[in-house]
Each structure stands twice: as structure tokens, then as C-alpha cells.
Scaffold this active site. Structure first.
Site, PDB file in Angstrom:
ATOM      1  N   PRO A 113      50.278  50.132  41.022  1.00 24.33           N
ATOM      2  CG  PRO A 113      52.341  49.666  40.090  1.00 24.33           C
ATOM      3  CD  PRO A 113      51.649  50.632  40.986  1.00 24.33           C
ATOM      4  CD  GLU A 114      44.597  47.600  42.453  1.00 27.00           C
ATOM      5  OE1 GLU A 114      43.893  46.610  42.741  1.00 27.00           O
ATOM      6  OE2 GLU A 114      44.102  48.707  42.145  1.00 27.00           O
TER       7      GLU A 114
END
Length: 293
Positions: free
Chosen positions: A2-3
Site C-alpha cells: 500500500p502507498e
């Protein structure tokens, strides 16, 4: 992994559905899920019970829930529950009595008997911990593990002048610099490729030769791609990343470069190229994003 957009979507869900509620019980179902908590799973569970989640905070990809005593408007105890999503971690709000997920690792129940907060993690690379809150070099209160993490491009206090100076000071490739969370946080492999495509810059462009307009373009590209991703819930390539309601994001449908090897560039029609990069891949247009001689 996840960013920033994916973590921000989760943070907003926690802010809406979990903040202001008091923990009744915390149950650790897999010890590895609290391996970052030095005092062990039993201490984690016992310490959190009876405390209130005061807010949901984020810096870059890092997420935390400050704790307090005395209800929703209670006094901070100077500690927070930190959440590391890893590659497959999910924070879900589920009605009491909902069957346990196959990979449920931690469960929080609340004194209002409302939805439970569940940490689900198939690969168990993520986890939760209790951390002391400290001031970073800017005087902002964050968990101890986050004090060295830079602000992100959506933070109004992000210092573009300082970032540009850091780029020029150290000779490395531009994408490596974008992935360095101590310089700018929240950008990972996907959004780096997208920002570089928007800026028309090669991923291995030497940072020591970056001009200020180039820096401005790549940062603006990062802002644009993250804002667009946030609008559709982030990027999901499989069922591992979801928001707190179990819903996937749809930004994968809008990617210009990442994952599009062999497909025509949307600007010039040249096939997108993929090259190996730091045990991952970089996707770019060999015509629009040429490496300077």
C-alpha cells in the site's frame, strides 16, 4: 505494498467509524501480528483495553491511532497504536457476530457494542504495536518509529526547496530518491512510475543534475496521481488491499505506465517498456522519458 492513497483511504475510514470509541477488549490471535511490540501480545491486549481512540493519523504510508483516557474528549496518554499494513494487511470494521476472517490476527471490541475493528493479514508481514509519541525535527508529535520519516507531497508543510537541495546534493537515480521515505514519504513503486510518466522524466535520471523545473514537475505529477487515486479509493490489483468496509480501489484502471508493458504510450503511441529495478520493475515510455546523455 500500500502507498499513500491506499493508507489515506483506510485512515479516513478509521476516522469515521473508529475514532472516539473506547476499546472494551483487544484479542491477539497470532503472536506475529504484534512482533513489533516489544512487551509481547499479552501486554498489548491488556494495555489497550479501556483506552479511547482519539484520532486517526498518517504520514506517508505510516498509520497510527493516538490513545487517551476518559472518553472521546479524553486526555492523551502520549501513546498510539501503530498499524503496519505490510503487503496484505487490512483494517476492517465488522458487525459483532460476523464470522471470523480466515486470516484474522487482532480483534478490538468496543464499549458501545458497535462494529469491531479487525486486523486481517494473509501473509503476516504487517502488524500492530504500541509506541510512545515523540516530537520530530519539525516539532510535530508522531510515533517514535516515524520521527525520521519525511512529510509527503500532499502535506501543505512539505518543503520543496529542501527536497530539491537534497536531490542535488546526493548523486543517485531519480526513482530511488522518490522511494526514499526520509526525503519524501508515501511514494512507492506504482505512483513513482506514474509521477515520472506525467513529468516525462526517466526513472534513472541523475538527481545531481536535476533542475528546479524538473523537480517541480515530478512533485506535481506525484500530487496529481495521488489525488486521482484517492478519488477512486486507491489501487487494487487483487483482494488483499481493501478499505475498512472491504471494498477495493479502482485506480488500476487509470494507470498510464505501471503494468502496461508493450501497450502504447497514451501520449506518443510508443510501446511502454519495463526494466528491472531494485528487485522490482520500472515502467516508462522510451520516447517520452528519455535518459539524458
Amino acid at each position: 505494498m500500500p502507498e499513500l492513497p491506499e493508507v489515506e483511504v483506510v485512515r479516513r475510514g478509521l476516522e469515521r467509524w473508529a475514532v472516539g470509541r473506547t476499546v472494551a477488549t483487544a484479542e491477539v490471535l497470532h503472536d506475529r501480528a504484534t512482533r513489533r511490540h516489544a512487551d509481547g501480545p499479552e501486554h498489548f491486549a491488556a494495555h489497550v483495553a479501556g483506552l479511547t481512540l482519539l484520532s486517526a493519523e498518517r504520514r506517508g504510508k505510516f498509520l497510527w491511532l493516538p490513545l487517551g483516557e476518559g472518553g472521546a474528549t479524553g486526555v492523551s496518554i502520549g501513546e498510539a497504536v501503530t498499524g503496519h499494513l505490510g503487503m496484505s494487511g487490512q483494517l476492517l470494521l465488522q458487525p459483532p457476530g460476523t464470522p471470523d476472517e480466515k486470516h484474522l490476527r487482532i480483534r478490538f471490541t468496543f464499549t458501545d457494542n458497535g462494529p469491531e475493528l479487525r486486523f486481517v493479514d494473509q501473509r503476516t508481514f504487517g502488524g500492530m504495536a504500541l509506541e510512545k509519541l515523540e516530537q520530530d525535527r519539525h516539532g510535530v508529535v508522531v510515533p517514535a518509529s516515524v520521527t525520521h520519516i519525511a512529510r509527503d507531497v500532499l502535506d501543505p508543510e512539505f518543503d520543496v526547496d529542501h527536497f530539491h537541495s537534497e536531490l542535488r546534493r546526493r548523486d543517485t537515480g531519480l526513482k530511488r530518491a522518490l522511494l526514499d521515505q526520509t526525503r519524501v514519504s508515501g511514494i512507492g513503486n506504482i505512483y513513482a512510475d506514474e509521477a515520472l510518466w506525467l513529468a516525462r522524466l526517466h526513472y534513472d535520471r541523475p538527481t545531481s543534475k536535476m533542475r528546479r523545473p524538473d523537480t517541480d514537475r515530478v512533485l506535481q505529477g506525484a500530487r496529481e496521481v495521488m489525488i486521482a487515486a484517492l478519488a477512486v479509493g486507491g489501487t487494487s490489483f487483487d483482494s488483499l488491499y481493501v478499505n475498512v468496509n472491504g471494498e477495493s480501489g479502482y485506480f488500476a484502471r487509470s494507470l498510464h505506465a505501471y503494468g502496461r508493458e508493450g501497450e502504447p504510450c497514451e501520449r506518443c503511441g510508443t510501446p511502454i517498456k519495463r526494466e528491472s529495478f531494485m528487485n522490482r520493475s520500472s515502467y516508462f515510455c522510451p520516447k517520452c522519458q528519455r535518459l539524458p546523455r
